[in-house]
Design a protein around this motif. Structure first.
Motif, PDB file in Angstrom:
ATOM      1  N   ARG A  84      10.367  15.338  -4.268  1.00 46.96           N
ATOM      2  CA  ARG A  84       9.775  14.525  -5.340  1.00 46.96           C
ATOM      3  C   ARG A  84      10.767  13.471  -5.812  1.00 46.96           C
ATOM      4  N   ASP A  85      11.473  12.895  -4.820  1.00 45.16           N
ATOM      5  CA  ASP A  85      12.502  11.889  -5.098  1.00 45.16           C
ATOM      6  C   ASP A  85      11.918  10.510  -4.790  1.00 45.16           C
ATOM      7  N   THR A  86      11.375   9.881  -5.808  1.00 40.88           N
ATOM      8  CA  THR A  86      10.657   8.622  -5.596  1.00 40.88           C
ATOM      9  C   THR A  86      11.560   7.533  -5.046  1.00 40.88           C
ATOM     10  N   GLU A  87      12.727   7.347  -5.627  1.00 39.15           N
ATOM     11  CA  GLU A  87      13.610   6.259  -5.199  1.00 39.15           C
ATOM     12  C   GLU A  87      14.032   6.426  -3.737  1.00 39.15           C
ATOM     13  N   THR A  88      14.450   7.628  -3.378  1.00 38.27           N
ATOM     14  CA  THR A  88      14.870   7.867  -1.996  1.00 38.27           C
ATOM     15  C   THR A  88      13.698   7.711  -1.037  1.00 38.27           C
ATOM     16  N   ALA A  89      12.538   8.235  -1.410  1.00 39.50           N
ATOM     17  CA  ALA A  89      11.365   8.142  -0.538  1.00 39.50           C
ATOM     18  C   ALA A  89      10.979   6.690  -0.313  1.00 39.50           C
ATOM     19  N   LEU A  90      10.936   5.891  -1.367  1.00 35.20           N
ATOM     20  CA  LEU A  90      10.583   4.482  -1.214  1.00 35.20           C
ATOM     21  C   LEU A  90      11.585   3.758  -0.331  1.00 35.20           C
ATOM     22  N   ASP A  91      12.868   4.067  -0.514  1.00 38.03           N
ATOM     23  CA  ASP A  91      13.895   3.443   0.319  1.00 38.03           C
ATOM     24  C   ASP A  91      13.727   3.822   1.790  1.00 38.03           C
ATOM     25  N   LEU A  92      13.448   5.106   2.065  1.00 41.40           N
ATOM     26  CA  LEU A  92      13.311   5.564   3.448  1.00 41.40           C
ATOM     27  C   LEU A  92      12.053   5.004   4.107  1.00 41.40           C
ATOM     28  N   PHE A  93      10.958   4.938   3.374  1.00 39.17           N
ATOM     29  CA  PHE A  93       9.743   4.335   3.933  1.00 39.17           C
ATOM     30  C   PHE A  93       9.978   2.857   4.238  1.00 39.17           C
ATOM     31  N   ALA A  94      10.732   2.172   3.378  1.00 38.82           N
ATOM     32  CA  ALA A  94      11.026   0.756   3.610  1.00 38.82           C
ATOM     33  C   ALA A  94      11.896   0.576   4.850  1.00 38.82           C
ATOM     34  N   LEU A 142       0.827  -1.203   0.000  1.00 41.84           N
ATOM     35  CA  LEU A 142       0.000   0.000   0.000  1.00 41.84           C
ATOM     36  C   LEU A 142       0.864   1.257   0.000  1.00 41.84           C
ATOM     37  N   GLU A 143       1.925   1.263   0.813  1.00 46.31           N
ATOM     38  CA  GLU A 143       2.781   2.453   0.888  1.00 46.31           C
ATOM     39  C   GLU A 143       3.534   2.694  -0.412  1.00 46.31           C
ATOM     40  N   HIS A 144       3.915   1.638  -1.088  1.00 45.09           N
ATOM     41  CA  HIS A 144       4.625   1.798  -2.361  1.00 45.09           C
ATOM     42  C   HIS A 144       3.740   2.570  -3.341  1.00 45.09           C
ATOM     43  N   LEU A 145       2.479   2.181  -3.414  1.00 45.47           N
ATOM     44  CA  LEU A 145       1.553   2.893  -4.292  1.00 45.47           C
ATOM     45  C   LEU A 145       1.314   4.311  -3.795  1.00 45.47           C
ATOM     46  N   ALA A 146       1.121   4.466  -2.477  1.00 51.80           N
ATOM     47  CA  ALA A 146       0.827   5.788  -1.913  1.00 51.80           C
ATOM     48  C   ALA A 146       1.962   6.770  -2.153  1.00 51.80           C
ATOM     49  N   VAL A 147       3.176   6.355  -1.894  1.00 53.05           N
ATOM     50  CA  VAL A 147       4.325   7.248  -2.056  1.00 53.05           C
ATOM     51  C   VAL A 147       4.462   7.672  -3.521  1.00 53.05           C
ATOM     52  N   GLY A 148       4.295   6.723  -4.432  1.00 51.76           N
ATOM     53  CA  GLY A 148       4.382   7.061  -5.849  1.00 51.76           C
ATOM     54  C   GLY A 148       3.331   8.074  -6.263  1.00 51.76           C
ATOM     55  N   LEU A 149       2.121   7.920  -5.757  1.00 52.82           N
ATOM     56  CA  LEU A 149       1.049   8.854  -6.103  1.00 52.82           C
ATOM     57  C   LEU A 149       1.285  10.235  -5.501  1.00 52.82           C
ATOM     58  N   TYR A 185      13.284   5.225  21.080  1.00 54.62           N
ATOM     59  CA  TYR A 185      12.128   5.383  20.188  1.00 54.62           C
ATOM     60  C   TYR A 185      11.685   6.840  20.097  1.00 54.62           C
ATOM     61  N   LEU A 186      11.517   7.494  21.239  1.00 52.52           N
ATOM     62  CA  LEU A 186      10.999   8.861  21.240  1.00 52.52           C
ATOM     63  C   LEU A 186      11.935   9.832  20.527  1.00 52.52           C
ATOM     64  N   SER A 187      13.216   9.606  20.639  1.00 52.61           N
ATOM     65  CA  SER A 187      14.170  10.520  20.012  1.00 52.61           C
ATOM     66  C   SER A 187      14.365  10.228  18.526  1.00 52.61           C
ATOM     67  N   ALA A 188      14.231   8.968  18.122  1.00 53.66           N
ATOM     68  CA  ALA A 188      14.540   8.595  16.735  1.00 53.66           C
ATOM     69  C   ALA A 188      13.385   8.841  15.772  1.00 53.66           C
ATOM     70  N   ILE A 189      12.156   8.611  16.216  1.00 59.14           N
ATOM     71  CA  ILE A 189      11.021   8.641  15.295  1.00 59.14           C
ATOM     72  C   ILE A 189      10.804  10.011  14.638  1.00 59.14           C
ATOM     73  N   PRO A 190      10.871  11.129  15.381  1.00 60.29           N
ATOM     74  CA  PRO A 190      10.684  12.421  14.691  1.00 60.29           C
ATOM     75  C   PRO A 190      11.694  12.657  13.578  1.00 60.29           C
ATOM     76  N   ASN A 191      12.945  12.301  13.817  1.00 62.32           N
ATOM     77  CA  ASN A 191      13.965  12.503  12.792  1.00 62.32           C
ATOM     78  C   ASN A 191      13.705  11.623  11.572  1.00 62.32           C
ATOM     79  N   GLU A 192      13.272  10.376  11.792  1.00 63.13           N
ATOM     80  CA  GLU A 192      12.952   9.494  10.673  1.00 63.13           C
ATOM     81  C   GLU A 192      11.876  10.126   9.783  1.00 63.13           C
ATOM     82  N   HIS A 193      10.876  10.715  10.420  1.00 65.30           N
ATOM     83  CA  HIS A 193       9.774  11.279   9.642  1.00 65.30           C
ATOM     84  C   HIS A 193      10.149  12.600   8.969  1.00 65.30           C
TER      85      HIS A 193
END
Length: 222
Positions: free
Chosen positions: A193-203, A93-100, A175-183
């Motif tokens: 609008r970097d699809t490859e990087t975004a897909l890699d980071l979401f994965a 689902l995320e792969h499709l969402a990120v691409g869109l 967890y509390l310190s890492a999650i904001p930076n990840e997002h």
């Protein structure tokens, strides 16, 4: 047509009861494996057992509750198979969402995603952080403007919330310190609008939670 349709009031009450029980589960009052007794819930909520029973059925359809004849209703404890299936479906689902989002979302939708990410910086505990994480992904799916994709996300949303709660229950170190930076990194890739990087980071983001659950649940199943 009079008399052929059941009154809506009771359904509305059951929905409200389901919301209250769901919030209690997500707030940590009922961790995975906890029993949900109709009598106790009806007394605590000030309603009869009928709406509680209906609410538990709704939560069972969401995957938050499991019912067995000899145990009654309990908060779902995710198995290794549950974890694997949720992770693989979420990935699709995320792969499709990120691409869109990258291809079509206007800047104001990405700004809404960024706002959701910023709210994580104010989270005071792990349960609030998980709620913020889910709201971030709500914003991503909303930005796709793909109704059926959003419906598919909402079909597993409660289970993903439970997935993340289980993850922090097993290991919340950093967890509390890492999650904001990840997002923040996810937002930056969407804005670029970097699809490859975004897909890699979401994965990578998904993989961190999956690895914690897979390691602990896999060990306990041996």
């Amino acid at each position: 047509m009079a008399g052929k349709v059941a009154p809506a009031r009771r359904r509305g009450l059951a929905d409200e009861v389901a919301d209250r029980i769901r919030d209690a589960i997500f707030g940590g009052a009922y961790p995975p494996g906890s029993q949900l007794r109709e009598v106790e819930l009806s007394e605590a909520l000030g309603v009869s057992r009928g709406p509680v029973r209906e609410a538990l059925l709704r939560l069972e359809r969401e995957g938050l509750v499991r019912s067995e004849w000899h145990r009654g209703s309990t908060v779902t404890t995710l198995s290794a198979q549950d974890v694997s299936e949720l992770d693989s479906l979420r990935a699709a689902l995320e792969h499709l969402a990120v691409g869109l989002v990258i291809a079509h979302a206007p800047d104001e939708d990405i700004a809404a995603i960024a706002d959701a990410a910023r709210r994580m910086e104010r989270a005071s505990d792990e349960h609030e952080m998980v709620r913020c994480d889910i709201e971030f992904h709500d914003a991503v799916y909303a930005a796709t403007h793909h109704q059926r994709l959003q419906d598919a996300w909402h079909a597993i949303r409660s289970q993903v919330h439970l997935f993340l709660l289980t993850r922090v229950g097993l290991n919340s170190d950093g967890y509390l310190s890492a999650i904001p930076n990840e997002h923040r990194e996810l937002v930056a890739a969407l804005r670029a609008r970097d699809t490859e990087t975004a897909l890699d980071l979401f994965a990578v983001h998904r993989r961190r939670a999956f690895d914690v659950l897979q390691g602990h649940i896999g060990d306990s199943a041996d």
